[in-house]
Scaffold this motif. Structure first.
Motif, PDB file in Angstrom:
ATOM      1  N   LYS A 129      -0.841   1.425  -8.868  1.00 38.72           N
ATOM      2  CA  LYS A 129      -1.768   1.590  -7.734  1.00 38.72           C
ATOM      3  C   LYS A 129      -1.963   3.065  -7.434  1.00 38.72           C
ATOM      4  N   PHE A 130      -3.071   3.373  -6.769  1.00 36.04           N
ATOM      5  CA  PHE A 130      -3.283   4.735  -6.320  1.00 36.04           C
ATOM      6  C   PHE A 130      -2.744   4.885  -4.898  1.00 36.04           C
ATOM      7  N   PRO A 131      -2.349   6.118  -4.522  1.00 43.09           N
ATOM      8  CA  PRO A 131      -1.694   6.307  -3.221  1.00 43.09           C
ATOM      9  C   PRO A 131      -2.493   5.729  -2.064  1.00 43.09           C
ATOM     10  N   TRP A 132      -3.825   5.891  -2.111  1.00 42.38           N
ATOM     11  CA  TRP A 132      -4.652   5.451  -0.979  1.00 42.38           C
ATOM     12  C   TRP A 132      -4.771   3.942  -0.923  1.00 42.38           C
ATOM     13  N   GLN A 133      -4.193   3.250  -1.897  1.00 44.42           N
ATOM     14  CA  GLN A 133      -4.208   1.788  -1.834  1.00 44.42           C
ATOM     15  C   GLN A 133      -2.940   1.254  -1.190  1.00 44.42           C
ATOM     16  N   LEU A 134      -2.009   2.169  -0.832  1.00 45.39           N
ATOM     17  CA  LEU A 134      -0.714   1.762  -0.279  1.00 45.39           C
ATOM     18  C   LEU A 134      -0.606   2.111   1.201  1.00 45.39           C
ATOM     19  N   SER A 135       0.295   1.424   1.911  1.00 40.99           N
ATOM     20  CA  SER A 135       0.518   1.734   3.325  1.00 40.99           C
ATOM     21  C   SER A 135       1.276   3.050   3.449  1.00 40.99           C
ATOM     22  N   GLY A 136       1.283   3.603   4.670  1.00 45.00           N
ATOM     23  CA  GLY A 136       1.949   4.877   4.910  1.00 45.00           C
ATOM     24  C   GLY A 136       3.419   4.845   4.526  1.00 45.00           C
ATOM     25  N   GLY A 137       4.095   3.758   4.876  1.00 42.72           N
ATOM     26  CA  GLY A 137       5.522   3.647   4.566  1.00 42.72           C
ATOM     27  C   GLY A 137       5.760   3.622   3.064  1.00 42.72           C
ATOM     28  N   MET A 138       4.912   2.896   2.345  1.00 44.37           N
ATOM     29  CA  MET A 138       5.065   2.836   0.889  1.00 44.37           C
ATOM     30  C   MET A 138       4.778   4.184   0.260  1.00 44.37           C
ATOM     31  N   GLN A 139       3.785   4.883   0.809  1.00 49.54           N
ATOM     32  CA  GLN A 139       3.479   6.217   0.278  1.00 49.54           C
ATOM     33  C   GLN A 139       4.679   7.144   0.429  1.00 49.54           C
ATOM     34  N   GLN A 140       5.324   7.073   1.627  1.00 49.81           N
ATOM     35  CA  GLN A 140       6.454   7.965   1.839  1.00 49.81           C
ATOM     36  C   GLN A 140       7.625   7.579   0.937  1.00 49.81           C
ATOM     37  N   ARG A 141       7.780   6.275   0.654  1.00 49.92           N
ATOM     38  CA  ARG A 141       8.829   5.857  -0.295  1.00 49.92           C
ATOM     39  C   ARG A 141       8.534   6.406  -1.673  1.00 49.92           C
TER      40      ARG A 141
END
Lengths: 256, 367
Positions: A131-143
């Motif tokens: 997935k691309f970062p903008w397809q993920l939630s904020g928490g998942m991005q930070q993980r």
């Protein structure tokens, strides 16, 4: 000693005169410790983290990271840094974001792939590598950004309010996961926050700082047990430490 | 049918009715058939019929009727545009509008890419533009020197293909492409050098600004002096025109990456080239494509205008300036059509490429 600061000073020249971002900082952080830097904004906690990372240059005193000057430590890739925002490159998938430092460090593609898979699994993002970062939630991005910082296996992890922008529930969840990660990997973690419960819950050592000039007002060694379920935050021991942190913060403000 | 659709349908039926009453004895059979169809279609306004026979309100039916009526009008144009023919032309257009209106309404809830809506609607719109251009110029007897009808321009495109191809080759394939590649390529390289050095930034930006302010009609004769009459001097004009937009945009693009992303690369001890290729250039792509698109049209204008100042006897600009003198306006329009097609095609190709490369940009993201 992983980090040793001795009479560390950092002054910024601004149009309104000199700002003492850091004044006479003395601090030692040993291997495997989880140290939180807590204080109101402007107390220099982020600046201190950036000095360790060689993103700022101190104007006085000395600091050693793994017994080396910060610049050498940075060139030796001694630490992973997690920023306030995930700072993921939006044109790369999550997997390729995690492999970014590995590419820069010139690892073979087989090694890169193997590590990326391991990191994705470690932070619980299985199935999201493509997935691309903008397809993920904020928490998942930070993980993902934590996975990226861990990918090249530096022994020191510098985290600058990594969960500051997330909501309470996600934050609790990530705090719990971070503790498990720390126990599993045995890394030294330097964690900047302005949340008292977060600092007390995570740390083995809490460094209380105060602004104008930025300085350390208290260093609290936590004797909470290693095993910390979330509801440890209701125990008297926890509240006692939190109280001491709060007093340290208040003391710093009494000077104004 | 929605209120607007009913209104369009009623208006079309009225126009058809007027045409029948006004021109029943004079109209050609094709026109009478068209008018009759339009009037019959007015019966769809009755809810009972629409409920009993839902097929009659399909947009395809409107499309067919509008095309039949349009063709009938075009065939009868030479006899002059009397009121009844105008009525049928307007009815045809209203049915076309109705077809688009219905198609768009059906598509509103659909997801994904729809060829009919994305490509068909603009083409249909273009068709109606040409239709009324044709109808007005012939029907009102406008002198062809002022505005030739599209059919005349189209005939020119077909009969003078060899000349048009030679001009296209001279102006577009040689001057524009060479100038565009050299101008954009050198500006890109210079921007990367300038981004690295503060000294160059201070030196180059004012010069670039200065060059971009030079009037093309001043530059073009000088370039002819320097590089001769052939396409090389036109390419040089294109280089001058495209250099600055590309350099300025690339420069902004190279500093588009956030401070945090740069710090991130610093913490990995990344070298200059690694930072350039892994962070700065990808982040700069939206800016670079912006410049490439602006330049694709600028380059064409530059090359055509430059040919007004000395050229061998071939080229789009040369042909335009000479055929205007000979009052062959249909040839001028044919050259304009070729240039417009080439310009739109290159712009479109660049836009498609941009979508592929900067798919991550917020303006193109798909979840």
């Amino acid at each position: 000693m992983v980090i040793k600061a001795d009479k560390l000073n950092l002054d910024f020249e601004t149009n309104d005169g000199v700002v003492h971002a850091l004044r006479d900082l003395d601090l030692e952080i040993g291997a495997g410790e989880f140290v939180s830097l807590i204080g109101p904004s402007g107390c220099g906690k982020t600046t201190f983290l950036r000095v360790i990372a060689d993103l700022e240059t101190p104007t006085g005193g000395s600091i050693a990271v793994n017994g080396q000057p910060p610049e050498q430590a940075r060139l030796a890739r001694a630490y992973g840094y997690v920023f306030q925002a995930p700072a993921l490159l939006s044109w790369r998938t999550i997997a390729r974001n995690i492999s970014l430092p590995l590419e820069i460090m010139g690892l073979s593609s087989g090694e890169q792939q193997e590590r990326v898979e391991r990191m994705i699994n470690l932070v619980g993002l299985d199935g999201f590598g493509g997935k691309f970062p903008w397809q993920l939630s904020g928490g998942m991005q930070q993980r993902a950004s934590i996975a990226r910082a861990l990918a090249f296996d530096a022994d020191l992890l510098l985290m600058d309010e990594p969960f500051g922008a997330l909501d309470e529930i996600v934050r609790d969840h990530l705090n719990e996961q971070l503790l498990q990660l720390w126990k599993k990997t045995g890394k030294t973690i330097c964690f900047v926050t302005h949340s008292i419960p977060e600092a007390v819950y995570l740390s083995t050592k809490i460094v209380v700082m105060s602004p104008r000039p930025g300085r350390i007002t208290d260093v609290i060694t936590s004797d909470l047990p290693d095993d910390r379920p979330l509801d440890i935050r209701e125990t008297p021991k926890f509240l006692e430490i939190a109280q001491r942190v709060r007093e340290g913060l208040r003391e710093g403000h009494a000077d104004d | 049918m929605t209120g607007l659709q009913k209104l369009l349908n009623a208006a079309a039926a009225l126009c058809g009715f007027y045409a029948l009453v006004d021109g029943f004895t004079t109209l050609s059979p094709a026109l009478l058939l068209a008018a009759g169809l339009v009037v019959v279609c007015g019966m769809r306004l009755s809810p009972a019929l629409a409920a009993a026979l839902p097929v009659v309100i399909r947009p395809q039916l409107d499309l067919v009727i509008s095309l039949i009526a349009a063709c009938a009008v075009l065939a009868a144009l030479q006899d002059g545009m009397v009121g009844a023919v105008w009525g049928i032309a307007i009815a045809a257009w209203l049915h076309g509008w109705l077809a688009v209106e219905k198609t768009m309404a059906d598509d509103a809830d659909a997801t994904g890419f729809n060829w009919v809506v994305s490509l068909g609607v603009p083409l249909f719109f273009g068709f109606w533009l040409l239709f009324f251009w044709e109808a007005l110029t012939i029907g009102l007897g406008i002198p062809t020197v002022l505005l030739p009808p599209p059919s005349m321009i189209g005939a020119r495109l077909v009969t003078s293909t060899a000349i048009l191809m030679a001009d296209f080759q001279q102006t577009f394939l040689k001057a524009v492409l060479a100038g565009y590649a050299i101008g954009c390529g050198s500006a890109f390289v210079v921007a990367i050098l300038v981004d690295r050095s503060n000294f160059l930034r201070r030196g180059f930006l004012p010069i670039g600004n200065f060059i971009s302010a030079l009037p093309i009609i001043g530059v073009a004769p000088i370039m002819v002096m320097w590089f001769g009459f052939d396409w090389q001097s036109k390419a040089a004009v294109v280089v001058v025109m495209t250099f600055f937009p590309m350099m300025v945009n690339t420069l902004s693009g190279l500093s588009a990456a956030s401070a945090m992303e740069r710090d991130l690369l610093d913490t990995y001890a990344a070298g200059y080239w690694q930072t350039l290729f892994k962070l700065q250039l990808p982040a700069a792509m939206p800016f670079i494509f912006n410049a490439l698109k602006i330049n694709s049209t600028l380059a064409l204008i530059g090359a055509i205008v430059a040919e007004f100042f000395g050229t061998p006897i071939v080229g789009i600009g040369f042909r335009i300036s000479t055929e205007v003198g000979r009052m062959n306006l249909d040839m001028v329009w044919a050259e304009i059509a070729v240039a417009a097609l080439a310009g739109s095609a290159s712009y479109g190709a660049l836009s498609l490429l941009e979508r592929r490369i900067t798919f991550w940009h917020p303006s193109y993201r798909t979840k």
